[in-house]
Design a protein around this motif. Structure first.
Motif, PDB file in Angstrom:
ATOM      1  N   ALA A  25      39.681  44.069  24.373  1.00 47.16           N
ATOM      2  CA  ALA A  25      38.703  44.747  24.581  1.00 47.16           C
ATOM      3  C   ALA A  25      37.695  44.293  25.806  1.00 47.16           C
ATOM      4  O   ALA A  25      37.587  43.043  25.745  1.00 47.16           O
ATOM      5  N   PRO A  26      37.218  44.992  26.616  1.00 45.52           N
ATOM      6  CA  PRO A  26      36.535  44.452  27.697  1.00 45.52           C
ATOM      7  C   PRO A  26      35.340  43.745  27.174  1.00 45.52           C
ATOM      8  O   PRO A  26      34.515  44.576  26.271  1.00 45.52           O
ATOM      9  N   ARG A  27      34.636  42.623  27.805  1.00 45.18           N
ATOM     10  CA  ARG A  27      33.853  41.830  27.245  1.00 45.18           C
ATOM     11  C   ARG A  27      32.982  41.263  28.442  1.00 45.18           C
ATOM     12  O   ARG A  27      33.471  41.379  29.548  1.00 45.18           O
ATOM     13  N   VAL A  28      31.676  41.275  28.379  1.00 45.06           N
ATOM     14  CA  VAL A  28      30.556  40.874  29.475  1.00 45.06           C
ATOM     15  C   VAL A  28      29.796  39.936  29.086  1.00 45.06           C
ATOM     16  O   VAL A  28      29.522  39.726  27.767  1.00 45.06           O
ATOM     17  N   SER A  29      29.287  38.953  30.282  1.00 47.99           N
ATOM     18  CA  SER A  29      28.290  38.007  29.585  1.00 47.99           C
ATOM     19  C   SER A  29      26.963  38.524  29.784  1.00 47.99           C
ATOM     20  O   SER A  29      26.905  39.725  30.424  1.00 47.99           O
ATOM     21  N   ALA A  47      37.307  42.720  32.444  1.00 46.26           N
ATOM     22  CA  ALA A  47      37.542  44.075  32.515  1.00 46.26           C
ATOM     23  C   ALA A  47      38.948  44.481  32.952  1.00 46.26           C
ATOM     24  O   ALA A  47      39.674  45.306  32.640  1.00 46.26           O
ATOM     25  N   THR A  48      39.635  43.570  34.002  1.00 47.59           N
ATOM     26  CA  THR A  48      40.699  43.921  34.470  1.00 47.59           C
ATOM     27  C   THR A  48      41.817  42.835  33.951  1.00 47.59           C
ATOM     28  O   THR A  48      42.945  42.787  34.230  1.00 47.59           O
ATOM     29  N   GLY A  49      41.355  42.115  32.755  1.00 46.78           N
ATOM     30  CA  GLY A  49      42.557  41.361  32.058  1.00 46.78           C
ATOM     31  C   GLY A  49      42.231  39.725  32.317  1.00 46.78           C
ATOM     32  O   GLY A  49      43.027  38.920  31.921  1.00 46.78           O
ATOM     33  N   THR A  67      34.938  38.209  42.662  1.00 46.62           N
ATOM     34  CA  THR A  67      36.095  37.523  42.498  1.00 46.62           C
ATOM     35  C   THR A  67      37.399  37.872  42.126  1.00 46.62           C
ATOM     36  O   THR A  67      37.557  38.716  41.142  1.00 46.62           O
ATOM     37  N   ASP A  68      38.425  37.406  42.437  1.00 43.03           N
ATOM     38  CA  ASP A  68      39.731  37.969  42.099  1.00 43.03           C
ATOM     39  C   ASP A  68      40.753  36.844  42.492  1.00 43.03           C
ATOM     40  O   ASP A  68      41.240  36.626  43.511  1.00 43.03           O
ATOM     41  N   LEU A 583      41.484  31.662  31.506  1.00 41.61           N
ATOM     42  CA  LEU A 583      40.643  32.828  31.713  1.00 41.61           C
ATOM     43  C   LEU A 583      41.462  34.065  31.640  1.00 41.61           C
ATOM     44  O   LEU A 583      40.897  35.258  31.903  1.00 41.61           O
ATOM     45  N   VAL A 584      42.814  33.894  31.365  1.00 45.10           N
ATOM     46  CA  VAL A 584      43.599  35.219  31.519  1.00 45.10           C
ATOM     47  C   VAL A 584      44.072  35.784  30.090  1.00 45.10           C
ATOM     48  O   VAL A 584      44.290  35.180  29.331  1.00 45.10           O
ATOM     49  N   VAL A 585      43.599  37.105  29.976  1.00 40.70           N
ATOM     50  CA  VAL A 585      43.672  37.656  28.462  1.00 40.70           C
ATOM     51  C   VAL A 585      44.890  37.724  27.914  1.00 40.70           C
ATOM     52  O   VAL A 585      45.235  37.144  26.943  1.00 40.70           O
TER      53      VAL A 585
END
Length: 604
Positions: A25-29, A47-49, A67-68, A583-585
């Motif tokens: 599930a998407p999470r945000v700080s 959001a992107t995994g 960042t990516d 940090l990768v889901v």
């Protein structure tokens, strides 16, 4: 030694299990916002995994991934003018790198500071002009150095010391810099120094001197007003963290004496007339507003549970990140509604946490218990030990413990001596008998769990990550007859080798905890090292480790594993390409799946 990639038993087929949905599930700080451009914000999302930094223009509603990177990015700062995003670029999670920056609206990443080589970060403060910055660095060779950079010019070194230190804050008008330092050699209790941009000292505040108590200070921030020399400071003078105001020009200290139990922190409201007070007590937290003029303390209404972060906006509203053990995290505002609601899959709820207080050898121990709804014991029970050690478990949402509950386990989390939120003496108690003190408290709670009928004594799992992983390996070695299984993520396994390989700031912490280096106090390191007891381990052990981890480096884990291999002990090891966690889901899901599967195969 094997590696399992299969789904855990009991996962079922077809539809995605709830525990996996919680991770996906998407999470945000909590969004950070630019002081002079409050419509511009920066936040972290998966959001992107992969957890990355996102720019958010509140005026237009546009959100842009800034960042990516394959292994994710979470360390970023928005300049006060809202023009620049500074972010820390390391290599695959090793925490050793440089600051880059990019325009808020998008564009190429460029080095933020020319002339500073890669290092571990030691704080960053950016001036309101967007081109002035105070940059802290830490390396094994130099210790800590702090540099001032103006207008793209060459960095000027203003501080250097072998012991750990860091940038605290830069005053609103850019004329004062607050530094937290441990020049006295106690990495758990900082002193403060305020300097001018040329490095000359303006004021000092040191609570480690002149008494038998070891007291710390922390920088909470300069007043957000030009020419205002007040610095908000956290102190421990009454045995817990509290805020006070220190005027660095006059030396005057204003004790706020807030009548709240537990630890208290604070930040300024944007106009400097009040403080947003964050209060933590017995694994819950709430918010208050303190008025300087009247001294009034007014509650800011938040739901019961845990506020993991909060910020006061220019319009007087407060945004905060909230969750409970049962309900997933959400960013709310006191002006009403949800601030950020990422689209997509919603995390399923879990079960509430129950409080348990157990008498232990050092005083009452607070533990948090979750179990499947309607379940009666005795149950297979996971003792999920938190990291830190200066941290604490709270009534907040955690996908890992919720996964164990889904599979029929009870989960017990212990705020052992060393945890924060229960007073300075509780936090500092673990010194010199490192690891052993914490395990005494875990043992007391374990005995309660068995005698109360909650836990099945033949199916007790000791688990944790980082310091919790360390305590797991130490526990299965020093208490080999009580644990059926050990699950250790990114642990300290061989403390002497870990000391020599870890980042410099952690060396300083370990010298404080043990009272010296492994060469100076070898008996203390030996007594507290899991490697000392590895030949006593009876329970199957699962270890996961990041190969680029600077905090719990891989070589010392390999030393421990080699000893398990030599005696044919039942164990499995999973190494992954990241640092102190991922940090990768998908990687996080894989690790939970492997732990669940290991437990299913080894618990009868």
């Amino acid at each position: 030694m094997t590696e399992s990639n299969g789904a855990p038993r009991g996962a079922g087929g077809g539809s995605m299990p709830d525990w996996e949905k919680r991770f996906r599930a998407p999470r945000v700080s909590l969004p950070d916002w630019a002081e002079d451009a409050p419509d511009r914000s920066l936040f972290v999302s998966n959001a992107t995994g992969t957890y990355e930094l996102y720019a958010w223009d509140r005026a237009t509603g546009e959100q842009r991934r800034a960042t990516d990177r394959p292994n994710g990015t979470t360390d970023g700062v928005l300049s006060p003018d809202g023009e620049w995003i500074w972010w820390f670029s390391d290599k695959d999670g090793d925490e050793f790198g440089v600051w880059l920056r990019q325009p808020f609206g998008g564009g190429d990443d460029v080095p933020a500071v020319d002339g500073l080589e890669a290092s571990y970060p030691a704080g960053l403060a950016i001036g309101r002009d967007g081109s002035t910055a105070v940059v802290g660095r830490s390396t094994d060779e130099d210790g800590t150095t702090i540099h001032v950079v103006r207008g793209g010019g060459a960095p000027q070194e203003i501080y250097r010391h072998r012991e750990s230190a860091g940038v605290g804050d830069l005053s609103h008008d850019g004329t004062l810099i607050a530094i937290e330092h441990t020049e006295h050699g106690d990495a758990m209790h900082s002193a403060l120094r305020v300097v001018r941009p040329d490095g000359t000292t303006v004021a000092e505040l040191d609570d480690t001197k002149g008494g038998s108590q070891e007291l710390g200070l922390e920088v909470l921030g300069f007043a957000p007003v030009d020419g205002d020399t007040r610095l908000l400071v956290g102190h421990q003078r009454r045995g817990r963290w509290e805020p006070m105001v220190w005027d660095v020009a006059s030396g005057e200290e204003t004790d706020l004496a807030l009548d709240l139990p537990g630890d208290v922190s604070a930040e300024w409201y944007p106009d400097g007339s009040a403080l947003l007070v964050a209060h933590s007590f017995e694994a819950r937290s709430d918010l208050w507003r303190y008025e300087f003029g009247s001294g009034a303390l007014t509650r800011v209404e938040t739901p019961p549970g845990t506020v993991s972060g909060a910020t006061a906006r220019p319009d007087g509203s407060v945004e905060y990140l909230w969750s409970s053990a049962a309900e997933p995290s959400v960013v709310r505002s006191t002006s009403g509604g949800v601030v950020l609601d990422p689209p997509g899959l919603k995390a399923p709820v879990s079960v509430p946490v129950e409080d348990v207080w157990v008498e232990g050898p050092g005083g009452r121990i607070h533990a948090l218990v979750q179990k499947p709804a309607g379940a009666t014991g005795p149950l297979p029970t996971v003792f999920e030990v938190h990291g830190g050690p200066t941290w604490h478990d709270s009534d907040s949402f955690a996908a890992g413990p919720a996964a164990w509950v889904d599979y029929g386990y009870a989960v017990v989390r212990v705020n052992y001596r060393g945890s924060t939120g229960y007073g300075r003496e509780w936090t500092d108690a673990l010194k010199h008998r490192v690891g052993l003190i914490e395990l005494e408290d875990v043992s007391a709670v374990r005995e309660w769990a068995v005698s109360s009928g909650l836990a099945d004594p033949d199916r007790l799992v000791l688990a944790g990550g980082s310091w919790g992983g360390y305590l797991t390996l130490l526990g299965v070695g020093t208490q080999p007859d009580v644990w059926a299984l050990g699950l250790a993520a990114v642990p300290v396994a061989d403390y002497v080798t870990a000391y020599h390989d870890e980042m410099e700031a952690l060396k300083a912490l370990d010298r404080t905890l043990f009272g010296g280096t492994p060469e100076e106090v070898p008996d203390r390191f030996t007594a507290s090292s899991p490697l000392t007891y590895v030949d006593e381990v009876k329970a199957p052990v699962y270890i996961s480790a990041g190969v680029n981890d600077p905090r719990c480096p891989i070589r010392q884990i390999d030393n421990y594993v080699d000893r398990l291999v030599a005696r044919g002990a039942t164990h499995e090891v999973y190494r992954y390409d990241a640092g102190h966690g991922s940090l990768v889901v998908e990687e996080r899901i894989k690790q939970v799946r492997l732990e669940l599967d290991f437990a299913a195969r080894h618990l009868s």
